[in-house]
Design an enzyme around this catalytic site. Structure first.
Site, PDB file in Angstrom:
ATOM      1  N   LYS A 136      32.139  80.653 -27.424  1.00 55.97           N
ATOM      2  CA  LYS A 136      33.011  81.756 -27.857  1.00 55.97           C
ATOM      3  C   LYS A 136      33.650  81.339 -29.174  1.00 55.97           C
ATOM      4  CE  LYS A 136      34.400  85.818 -26.467  1.00 55.97           C
ATOM      5  NZ  LYS A 136      33.681  86.775 -25.602  1.00 55.97           N
ATOM      6  N   ASP A 188      33.281  90.944 -29.870  1.00 53.88           N
ATOM      7  CA  ASP A 188      34.247  90.954 -28.756  1.00 53.88           C
ATOM      8  C   ASP A 188      35.419  91.788 -29.281  1.00 53.88           C
ATOM      9  OD1 ASP A 188      34.782  89.482 -25.994  1.00 53.88           O
ATOM     10  OD2 ASP A 188      36.676  89.376 -27.057  1.00 53.88           O
TER      11      ASP A 188
HETATM   12  P1  NDP Z   1      37.588  96.314 -28.510  1.00 51.55           P
HETATM   13  O1  NDP Z   1      38.228  95.619 -29.646  1.00 51.55           O
HETATM   14  O2  NDP Z   1      36.548  97.322 -28.779  1.00 51.55           O
HETATM   15  O3  NDP Z   1      38.686  96.951 -27.577  1.00 51.55           O
HETATM   16  C1  NDP Z   1      39.666  96.162 -26.948  1.00 51.55           C
HETATM   17  C2  NDP Z   1      40.624  97.079 -26.290  1.00 51.55           C
HETATM   18  O4  NDP Z   1      41.674  96.405 -25.593  1.00 51.55           O
HETATM   19  C3  NDP Z   1      41.324  97.908 -27.309  1.00 51.55           C
HETATM   20  O5  NDP Z   1      41.636  99.099 -26.728  1.00 51.55           O
HETATM   21  C4  NDP Z   1      42.532  96.998 -27.594  1.00 51.55           C
HETATM   22  O6  NDP Z   1      43.566  97.533 -28.326  1.00 51.55           O
HETATM   23  C5  NDP Z   1      42.924  96.717 -26.218  1.00 51.55           C
HETATM   24  N1  NDP Z   1      43.818  95.595 -26.168  1.00 51.55           N
HETATM   25  C6  NDP Z   1      43.738  94.413 -26.792  1.00 51.55           C
HETATM   26  N2  NDP Z   1      44.792  93.655 -26.502  1.00 51.55           N
HETATM   27  C7  NDP Z   1      45.540  94.419 -25.669  1.00 51.55           C
HETATM   28  C8  NDP Z   1      46.762  94.200 -25.012  1.00 51.55           C
HETATM   29  N3  NDP Z   1      47.417  93.059 -25.165  1.00 51.55           N
HETATM   30  N4  NDP Z   1      47.225  95.185 -24.208  1.00 51.55           N
HETATM   31  C9  NDP Z   1      46.554  96.342 -24.038  1.00 51.55           C
HETATM   32  N5  NDP Z   1      45.399  96.601 -24.658  1.00 51.55           N
HETATM   33  C10 NDP Z   1      44.919  95.645 -25.454  1.00 51.55           C
HETATM   34  O7  NDP Z   1      37.027  95.177 -27.562  1.00 51.55           O
HETATM   35  P2  NDP Z   1      35.976  95.280 -26.393  1.00 51.55           P
HETATM   36  O8  NDP Z   1      35.997  96.614 -25.761  1.00 51.55           O
HETATM   37  O9  NDP Z   1      34.719  94.737 -26.916  1.00 51.55           O
HETATM   38  O10 NDP Z   1      36.563  94.202 -25.359  1.00 51.55           O
HETATM   39  C11 NDP Z   1      37.395  94.537 -24.256  1.00 51.55           C
HETATM   40  C12 NDP Z   1      37.298  93.452 -23.200  1.00 51.55           C
HETATM   41  O11 NDP Z   1      35.938  93.345 -22.755  1.00 51.55           O
HETATM   42  C13 NDP Z   1      37.676  92.038 -23.654  1.00 51.55           C
HETATM   43  O12 NDP Z   1      38.236  91.338 -22.558  1.00 51.55           O
HETATM   44  C14 NDP Z   1      36.334  91.433 -24.008  1.00 51.55           C
HETATM   45  O13 NDP Z   1      36.371  90.022 -23.949  1.00 51.55           O
HETATM   46  C15 NDP Z   1      35.467  92.013 -22.913  1.00 51.55           C
HETATM   47  N6  NDP Z   1      34.031  92.051 -23.130  1.00 51.55           N
HETATM   48  C16 NDP Z   1      33.474  92.614 -24.246  1.00 51.55           C
HETATM   49  C17 NDP Z   1      32.103  92.648 -24.386  1.00 51.55           C
HETATM   50  C18 NDP Z   1      31.432  93.318 -25.538  1.00 51.55           C
HETATM   51  O14 NDP Z   1      30.207  93.314 -25.567  1.00 51.55           O
HETATM   52  N7  NDP Z   1      32.137  93.892 -26.485  1.00 51.55           N
HETATM   53  C19 NDP Z   1      31.224  92.042 -23.402  1.00 51.55           C
HETATM   54  C20 NDP Z   1      31.906  91.540 -22.241  1.00 51.55           C
HETATM   55  C21 NDP Z   1      33.248  91.543 -22.150  1.00 51.55           C
HETATM   56  P3  NDP Z   1      43.993  96.769 -29.716  1.00 51.55           P
HETATM   57  O15 NDP Z   1      42.866  95.960 -30.227  1.00 51.55           O
HETATM   58  O16 NDP Z   1      44.317  97.917 -30.557  1.00 51.55           O
HETATM   59  O17 NDP Z   1      45.117  95.863 -29.381  1.00 51.55           O
HETATM   60  O1  2IT Z   2      32.416  88.460 -23.407  1.00 50.32           O
HETATM   61  C1  2IT Z   2      31.227  88.728 -23.679  1.00 50.32           C
HETATM   62  O2  2IT Z   2      30.319  88.549 -22.875  1.00 50.32           O
HETATM   63  C2  2IT Z   2      30.940  89.299 -25.001  1.00 50.32           C
HETATM   64  N1  2IT Z   2      31.856  89.535 -25.768  1.00 50.32           N
HETATM   65  C3  2IT Z   2      29.516  89.535 -25.414  1.00 50.32           C
HETATM   66  C4  2IT Z   2      28.885  88.267 -25.911  1.00 50.32           C
HETATM   67  C5  2IT Z   2      27.521  88.416 -26.498  1.00 50.32           C
HETATM   68  O3  2IT Z   2      27.015  87.370 -26.951  1.00 50.32           O
HETATM   69  O4  2IT Z   2      26.937  89.488 -26.517  1.00 50.32           O
END
Ligand code: NDP
Ligand code: 2IT
Length: 445
Positions: free
Chosen positions: A124, A164
């Site tokens: 990461k 992420d």
């Molecule tokens: P995005 O940046 O697209 O969205 C993140 C979301 O969470 C936004 O709505 C953001 O708002 C909100 N957020 C962040 N911090 C806070 C907080 N402290 N309180 C409330 N809301 C918050 O990210 P992703 O959708 O990609 O990621 C969301 C989650 O999914 C994370 O835990 C990530 O690690 C996980 N994930 C993502 C993957 C991917 O492929 N993208 C794969 C697997 C897991 P803001 O940024 O405006 O604060």
């Molecule tokens: O938390 C996760 O699994 C991700 N943000 C996706 C990682 C990836 O390599 O696609």
């Protein structure tokens, strides 16, 4: 294995790394019986070798804003374990980013990637850079400066970063452009690429789609599905968006999304244009969900609260770590919620998990539920290696099958005597065994 002793040692070595220690403890407690049944693991020092990353690169990232002012951010890449494949895992840009958060995410990624059945190790990275309010050119200059250092330790067969929180298609584009120039190669070094230059169809939707496929498998064990169910989602980013689309497709009704400012409750359901609007909201870099209620006035904004107080059948936390605590879990139980599936990484606190499990609410951890994102990254890597593109149907079908298989692995290793499936235990054991056996085969490294 002596979990308390290992944890005390780690706390001494890494004081204050709360999220990292939380993630390690959960895994150790789940795998302890299996570990002890296999003395060859202890003889090879597997746990002590697994809980520390192979290496961490810390980078100073200077960049110049649109007004000529110089800024300096910190960035990291944590390469945790490459026993089963090249290091693989996302990059997070958020002001809260620190080593504890990236180490927890990198550690979780080892087991998640193992569960996908694809050859990917765990890593990461990210930075405390805050994309909020930054212009395109500022984001570009930051990404370019970051890659000027990062490129030395990544590569398509070495370490393959992706997105992420705060890192989506735009950032991957800027990072990729600079890598290509420095390394003089056009390769699959990053995933989440644009479709015109090596990206895979369905990667943007994959994490949310995969999470809902997984939750659907959970519901099936109780003879039910998404049809007519009320669903609370947190977050309004990439994962929340994909999950909302798929819940609607399967006949469920999404009634909440959330941001750091509070949550939106839309009793009419968040579907169609409203889901597209989520993307606009996210792209505005404004860090708030409140504007949703200006666009769709039937919805209500609840400031500073989390969506878990809204009555629902299914909860999908898709925002960030530790966003669903004990009180939230109690509220979900009280309101009759039957299933909590983590789209985000570690969104439920240990106390929250305890409440859900004690009340026999189906609960599954992020490393299983959200593995569809990295799995589709793995499929992107396969397509890059073959220099071919699969259709959306082919990718989606492979993703769906992977999620079904992960669910089966969790049931196999997590089913308890009374029939309740402990998905935390199941995911940790299934993910661990493959990595531990690979480490045994490869000697002490
Ligand atoms: P995005 O940046 O697209 O969205 C993140 C979301 O969470 C936004 O709505 C953001 O708002 C909100 N957020 C962040 N911090 C806070 C907080 N402290 N309180 C409330 N809301 C918050 O990210 P992703 O959708 O990609 O990621 C969301 C989650 O999914 C994370 O835990 C990530 O690690 C996980 N994930 C993502 C993957 C991917 O492929 N993208 C794969 C697997 C897991 P803001 O940024 O405006 O604060
Ligand atoms: O938390 C996760 O699994 C991700 N943000 C996706 C990682 C990836 O390599 O696609």
């Amino acid at each position: 294995m002596e979990v308390e002793k290992i944890m005390t040692d780690l706390e001494r070595k890494h004081p204050g790394e709360v999220e990292y220690l939380q993630a390690v403890r959960e895994v150790l407690e789940s795998i302890e019986p299996v570990y002890n049944e296999n003395p060859q693991f202890e003889a090879a020092g597997i746990i002590n070798r697994l809980v520390e990353p192979d290496r961490i690169l810390t980078i100073k990232v200077p960049w110049v804003d649109d007004h000529g002012k110089v800024h300096v951010n910190l960035a990291y890449r944590v390469q945790f374990n490459n026993a089963i494949g090249p290091y693989k895992g996302g990059l997070r840009f958020h002001p809260s980013v620190n080593l504890s958060i990236l180490k927890f995410l990198g550690f979780e990624q080892i087991f998640k990637n193992s569960l996908t059945s694809l050859p990917m190790g765990g890593a990461k990275g990210g930075s405390d850079f805050d994309p909020k309010g930054k212009s395109n050119t500022e984001v570009m200059r930051f990404c370019q400066s970051f890659m000027l250092e990062l490129w030395r330790i990544i590569g398509p067969e070495t370490d393959v970063p992706a997105g992420d929180i705060g890192v989506g298609g735009r950032e991957i584009g800027f990072l990729y452009g600079m890598y290509k120039k420095l390394a003089r190669e056009h390769s699959g070094v990053l995933t989440g690429k644009g479709l015109n230059w090596g990206g895979s169809l369905v990667r943007p939707e994959a994490t949310g789609f995969g999470a809902v496929y997984f939750a659907h498998e959970m519901l099936k064990t109780k003879g039910t599905d998404f049809k007519g169910k009320t669903v609370c989602i947190s977050g309004f980013g990439n994962v929340a968006w994909g999950a909302a689309i798929k819940v609607n497709e399967l006949g469920g009704k999404v009634v909440t999304i959330s941001g750091p400012d509070g949550y939106v409750h839309d009793p009419d359901g968040i579907s169609g244009d409203k889901i597209n609007y989520m993307l606009e909201l996210r792209a505005s870099n404004q860090d708030i969900v409140k504007p949703y209620t200006y666009e769709f006035p039937n919805a209500q904004f609840v400031q500073g609260k989390r969506p878990w107080e809204v009555k629902c059948d299914i909860a999908l936390p898709c925002a960030t770590q530790n966003e669903l605590g004990k009180e939230d879990a109690l509220a979900l139980v009280k309101n009759g919620c039957i299933c909590v599936a983590e789209g985000a990484n570690m969104p439920t606190t240990p106390e929250g998990i305890e409440v859900l499990q004690e009340n026999k609410v189906m609960f599954a951890p992020g490393k299983a539920v959200n593995a569809g994102g990295v799995a589709t990254s793995g499929l992107e890597m396969s397509q890059n290696s073959m220099k071919l593109n699969w259709t959306a149907e082919e990718v989606d079908q492979k993703l769906h099958q992977i999620m079904i298989n992960i669910h089966s692995a969790c049931v196999k290793h997590g089913k308890e005597a009374d029939g309740y499936v402990n998905y935390v235990k199941g995911a940790n054991i299934a993910g661990f065994l493959k990595v531990a056996n690979a480490m045994l085969d490869q000697g002490v490294l």
